[in-house]
Design a protein around this motif. Sequence first.
Motif, PDB file in Angstrom:
ATOM      1  N   ALA A  81       0.807  -1.223   0.000  1.00 47.81           N
ATOM      2  CA  ALA A  81       0.000   0.000   0.000  1.00 47.81           C
ATOM      3  C   ALA A  81       0.836   1.266   0.000  1.00 47.81           C
ATOM      4  CB  ALA A  81      -0.927   0.003   1.217  1.00 47.81           C
ATOM      5  N   GLU A  82       2.130   1.157  -0.148  1.00 43.02           N
ATOM      6  CA  GLU A  82       2.973   2.358  -0.121  1.00 43.02           C
ATOM      7  C   GLU A  82       2.536   3.357  -1.188  1.00 43.02           C
ATOM      8  OE1 GLU A  82       7.308   1.574   1.762  1.00 43.02           O
ATOM      9  OE2 GLU A  82       7.073   0.949  -0.317  1.00 43.02           O
ATOM     10  N   ASN A  83       2.589   4.632  -0.817  1.00 39.57           N
ATOM     11  CA  ASN A  83       2.270   5.736  -1.735  1.00 39.57           C
ATOM     12  C   ASN A  83       0.839   5.661  -2.265  1.00 39.57           C
ATOM     13  OD1 ASN A  83       5.030   6.693  -1.546  1.00 39.57           O
ATOM     14  ND2 ASN A  83       5.590   5.036  -2.955  1.00 39.57           N
ATOM     15  N   ASN A  84      -0.074   5.131  -1.457  1.00 37.62           N
ATOM     16  CA  ASN A  84      -1.462   5.036  -1.902  1.00 37.62           C
ATOM     17  C   ASN A  84      -2.162   6.388  -1.786  1.00 37.62           C
ATOM     18  OD1 ASN A  84      -3.229   5.201   0.667  1.00 37.62           O
ATOM     19  ND2 ASN A  84      -1.671   3.697   1.241  1.00 37.62           N
ATOM     20  N   GLN A  85      -3.425   6.432  -2.211  1.00 38.81           N
ATOM     21  CA  GLN A  85      -4.149   7.685  -2.336  1.00 38.81           C
ATOM     22  C   GLN A  85      -4.508   8.342  -1.012  1.00 38.81           C
ATOM     23  OE1 GLN A  85      -5.384   4.666  -3.019  1.00 38.81           O
ATOM     24  NE2 GLN A  85      -7.541   4.466  -2.438  1.00 38.81           N
ATOM     25  N   GLU A  86      -4.303   7.644   0.098  1.00 40.26           N
ATOM     26  CA  GLU A  86      -4.579   8.237   1.410  1.00 40.26           C
ATOM     27  C   GLU A  86      -3.372   8.949   1.989  1.00 40.26           C
ATOM     28  OE1 GLU A  86      -6.276   6.932   5.824  1.00 40.26           O
ATOM     29  OE2 GLU A  86      -6.584   5.621   4.094  1.00 40.26           O
ATOM     30  N   VAL A  87      -2.188   8.572   1.555  1.00 39.44           N
ATOM     31  CA  VAL A  87      -0.956   9.125   2.114  1.00 39.44           C
ATOM     32  C   VAL A  87      -0.727  10.534   1.564  1.00 39.44           C
ATOM     33  CG1 VAL A  87       1.531   8.867   2.336  1.00 39.44           C
ATOM     34  CG2 VAL A  87       0.051   6.841   2.410  1.00 39.44           C
ATOM     35  N   ILE A  88      -0.635  11.494   2.476  1.00 39.88           N
ATOM     36  CA  ILE A  88      -0.393  12.880   2.080  1.00 39.88           C
ATOM     37  C   ILE A  88       1.062  13.261   2.301  1.00 39.88           C
ATOM     38  CG2 ILE A  88      -1.023  15.284   2.557  1.00 39.88           C
ATOM     39  CD1 ILE A  88      -3.781  14.333   3.369  1.00 39.88           C
ATOM     40  N   PHE A  89       1.661  12.718   3.351  1.00 43.46           N
ATOM     41  CA  PHE A  89       3.034  13.084   3.702  1.00 43.46           C
ATOM     42  C   PHE A  89       3.653  11.899   4.417  1.00 43.46           C
ATOM     43  CE2 PHE A  89       5.721  15.931   6.697  1.00 43.46           C
ATOM     44  CZ  PHE A  89       6.782  15.966   5.808  1.00 43.46           C
ATOM     45  N   ASP A  90       4.793  11.422   3.928  1.00 43.66           N
ATOM     46  CA  ASP A  90       5.466  10.312   4.588  1.00 43.66           C
ATOM     47  C   ASP A  90       6.966  10.452   4.464  1.00 43.66           C
ATOM     48  OD1 ASP A  90       5.968   9.651   1.953  1.00 43.66           O
ATOM     49  OD2 ASP A  90       5.014   7.687   2.008  1.00 43.66           O
ATOM     50  N   LYS A  91       7.681   9.599   5.184  1.00 39.72           N
ATOM     51  CA  LYS A  91       9.136   9.554   5.079  1.00 39.72           C
ATOM     52  C   LYS A  91       9.500   8.334   4.270  1.00 39.72           C
ATOM     53  CE  LYS A  91      13.478   9.844   7.604  1.00 39.72           C
ATOM     54  NZ  LYS A  91      14.147   9.977   8.918  1.00 39.72           N
ATOM     55  N   GLN A  92      10.088   8.562   3.123  1.00 38.99           N
ATOM     56  CA  GLN A  92      10.438   7.470   2.225  1.00 38.99           C
ATOM     57  C   GLN A  92      11.660   6.713   2.736  1.00 38.99           C
ATOM     58  OE1 GLN A  92       9.046   6.913  -1.303  1.00 38.99           O
ATOM     59  NE2 GLN A  92       7.348   7.811  -0.145  1.00 38.99           N
ATOM     60  N   GLN A  93      11.582   5.399   2.706  1.00 33.87           N
ATOM     61  CA  GLN A  93      12.672   4.533   3.165  1.00 33.87           C
ATOM     62  C   GLN A  93      12.926   3.455   2.119  1.00 33.87           C
ATOM     63  OE1 GLN A  93      12.397   5.820   7.554  1.00 33.87           O
ATOM     64  NE2 GLN A  93      13.950   5.551   6.044  1.00 33.87           N
ATOM     65  N   VAL A  94      14.135   2.900   2.126  1.00 38.25           N
ATOM     66  CA  VAL A  94      14.439   1.814   1.214  1.00 38.25           C
ATOM     67  C   VAL A  94      15.455   0.888   1.865  1.00 38.25           C
ATOM     68  CG1 VAL A  94      16.240   3.153   0.022  1.00 38.25           C
ATOM     69  CG2 VAL A  94      15.181   1.208  -1.123  1.00 38.25           C
ATOM     70  N   LYS A  95      15.177  -0.396   1.803  1.00 39.89           N
ATOM     71  CA  LYS A  95      16.067  -1.391   2.398  1.00 39.89           C
ATOM     72  C   LYS A  95      17.485  -1.254   1.859  1.00 39.89           C
ATOM     73  CE  LYS A  95      12.706  -5.170   3.159  1.00 39.89           C
ATOM     74  NZ  LYS A  95      13.036  -5.552   4.535  1.00 39.89           N
ATOM     75  N   GLY A  96      18.445  -1.346   2.756  1.00 42.82           N
ATOM     76  CA  GLY A  96      19.839  -1.372   2.350  1.00 42.82           C
ATOM     77  C   GLY A  96      20.412  -0.036   1.937  1.00 42.82           C
ATOM     78  N   VAL A  97      19.579   0.978   1.754  1.00 37.23           N
ATOM     79  CA  VAL A  97      20.061   2.287   1.333  1.00 37.23           C
ATOM     80  C   VAL A  97      19.702   3.351   2.373  1.00 37.23           C
ATOM     81  CG1 VAL A  97      19.935   4.076  -0.450  1.00 37.23           C
ATOM     82  CG2 VAL A  97      19.878   1.653  -1.096  1.00 37.23           C
ATOM     83  N   TYR A  98      18.430   3.413   2.691  1.00 34.16           N
ATOM     84  CA  TYR A  98      17.957   4.378   3.686  1.00 34.16           C
ATOM     85  C   TYR A  98      16.824   3.715   4.462  1.00 34.16           C
ATOM     86  CZ  TYR A  98      16.899   9.014   5.589  1.00 34.16           C
ATOM     87  OH  TYR A  98      16.710  10.094   6.434  1.00 34.16           O
ATOM     88  N   PRO A  99      17.167   2.719   5.307  1.00 35.19           N
ATOM     89  CA  PRO A  99      16.142   1.910   5.986  1.00 35.19           C
ATOM     90  C   PRO A  99      15.744   2.494   7.337  1.00 35.19           C
ATOM     91  CG  PRO A  99      18.278   0.979   6.416  1.00 35.19           C
ATOM     92  CD  PRO A  99      18.526   2.196   5.551  1.00 35.19           C
ATOM     93  N   ASN A 100      14.725   1.889   7.938  1.00 32.30           N
ATOM     94  CA  ASN A 100      14.418   2.135   9.339  1.00 32.30           C
ATOM     95  C   ASN A 100      14.395   0.791  10.068  1.00 32.30           C
ATOM     96  OD1 ASN A 100      11.643   0.968   9.384  1.00 32.30           O
ATOM     97  ND2 ASN A 100      11.157   2.682   8.031  1.00 32.30           N
ATOM     98  N   ASN A 101      14.173   0.821  11.351  1.00 39.62           N
ATOM     99  CA  ASN A 101      14.186  -0.418  12.143  1.00 39.62           C
ATOM    100  C   ASN A 101      12.859  -0.630  12.870  1.00 39.62           C
ATOM    101  OD1 ASN A 101      14.475   1.686  13.969  1.00 39.62           O
ATOM    102  ND2 ASN A 101      15.859   0.555  15.330  1.00 39.62           N
ATOM    103  N   ILE A 102      11.754  -0.243  12.240  1.00 42.66           N
ATOM    104  CA  ILE A 102      10.482  -0.261  12.956  1.00 42.66           C
ATOM    105  C   ILE A 102      10.027  -1.677  13.317  1.00 42.66           C
ATOM    106  CG2 ILE A 102       8.970  -0.278  10.910  1.00 42.66           C
ATOM    107  CD1 ILE A 102       7.338   1.915  12.549  1.00 42.66           C
TER     108      ILE A 102
END
Length: 513
Positions: A250-271
């Motif tokens: 569901a990433e970048n779906n029509q409900e999302v107005i503002f988010d923090k973009q992440q990508v595995k191995g490059v710019y990940p998070n640990n949630i």
Amino acid sequence: MKSINKTIMILLTTTLLSACGNDLLETVPNDRLSSAVYWQTQQDAIYAANAVYTYLENAERYMMWDGMSDIGHMNQVWGDCSKIEKGDFNSQTLQVQAEWNEYYSGIQTANTFLQNIDRVVTNDVELINRLKGEVRTLRAYFYIKLASIYGDVPLITGPISLEESRDLLRTPIDQVWDFVSKELQEAADLLPVEPKEAGRVTRGAALALNARAMLYAGRYTEAAVSAKQVMDLNVYSLYPSYEDLFTYAAENNQEVIFDKQQVKGVYPNNIFYLITPSSIWPTNLAFEIVPTKNAVDAYAMSDGKAISDPTSSFDPFDPYTNRDPRLGYSIVVPGDVLPDGEIYDSRPGSGTGDAVGLNQSSTTTGFDVKKYLNVEDLNDPQNCGINLILLRYAEVLLTYAEARIEANQIDQGVLDAINEVRQRPDVSMPVVTTTNQDELRQIVRNERLVELAFEGLRYFDIRRWRIAENVIPGIVSGMTYSDAGNLKTVSLPLFEKSFNKDQHYLWPIPQRD
């Protein structure tokens, strides 16, 4: 956005935050980026704007706010966030300093960008204006957080010298809100309705943030106007599946107005690592956030009746059946299937890896957070690529409804906004029909709790509603379970939350500042 190398951004950010007097810098250094050779190309401008995005919350800061509220608890009790839970914090507490530092670092990076961007020579005026709009929106976002946490804070709109910094005073919060509102409205005019790249700030994001800011400021008419502007853009709608809203699909779906973009191995998070049940990662000693009894009890029965209503069908021996579906989508409760296929059983003495009290990483309340708990991150929980949603359309609808209720401008549009959220296809809670202001106030507040739980908003809500001293204090409680036919409730008698109404509605300015 996802393709931007984090190393480049960090290097650039560090450079932008560095300043030397002209008398000390006679030559262009060859071991770092310098303002003498930077700010020349469009790519310079893009990278400089990207650097400001890096100051958006990481996963720990995203989750901790609810952990310090009434609906969450910091599972590991030795950190600063636990001190804040207990009301045992002051101007020297590290977390008090850390939030201040992070947001002002973002503001300084934004100010440096805005001071230098017009040095870039380009015919693409649209690009430059868009980047200005993005950065001004991000700077306003940082000020929303600062004002909400600390109240009167220094309003800095340009790079300052060390000497100037020594003479800074706190700006009255009303002036900060004035600045935020003006910035976001002007930024909205510079921004496109549709993002040029996923994750970039848009007109809707600026307007939606202004709606949030004005709601926090108690400027209800302005909040409603900004929320309605977002609604009238006709580009956002609720994602049909609440259950899947926080998944990769569901990433970048029509409900999302503002988010923090992440990508595995490059710019990940640990949630995943922060919220995973201990049976999956038994050595996890991160400051995991676990839901409390207050959170679970807030979800009504599927017929709309509160579980405390004696006429409801709530069965304490079968407490999770026929509840608001968002409970099962937001919180891991006993009987749920975990990402590794195992059944979650957190009852004390259950013999599973999730039993309360089993070890230091076990849930202390019998619950875990389900949002963002994705199977794709099962084998590498500190390398998650899932985007962190910072603002979505459901919040805008509830902001519009709350603002109109508080302004006593109740009409069918207020009910429609609330019911649109409640009538999401896989939620389908009964519609609200009352027009009584007090009743609607309680309805929309509870709706914000159950709709937006564990998205970092509850702590700010209960402070601006001035109810924190009523809902936070007390022994932390968790699940109620049957033990040989007797109902028992998990509690933490040695951990008591506290909130002093005379001190804690604002954090202190950090001592070193």
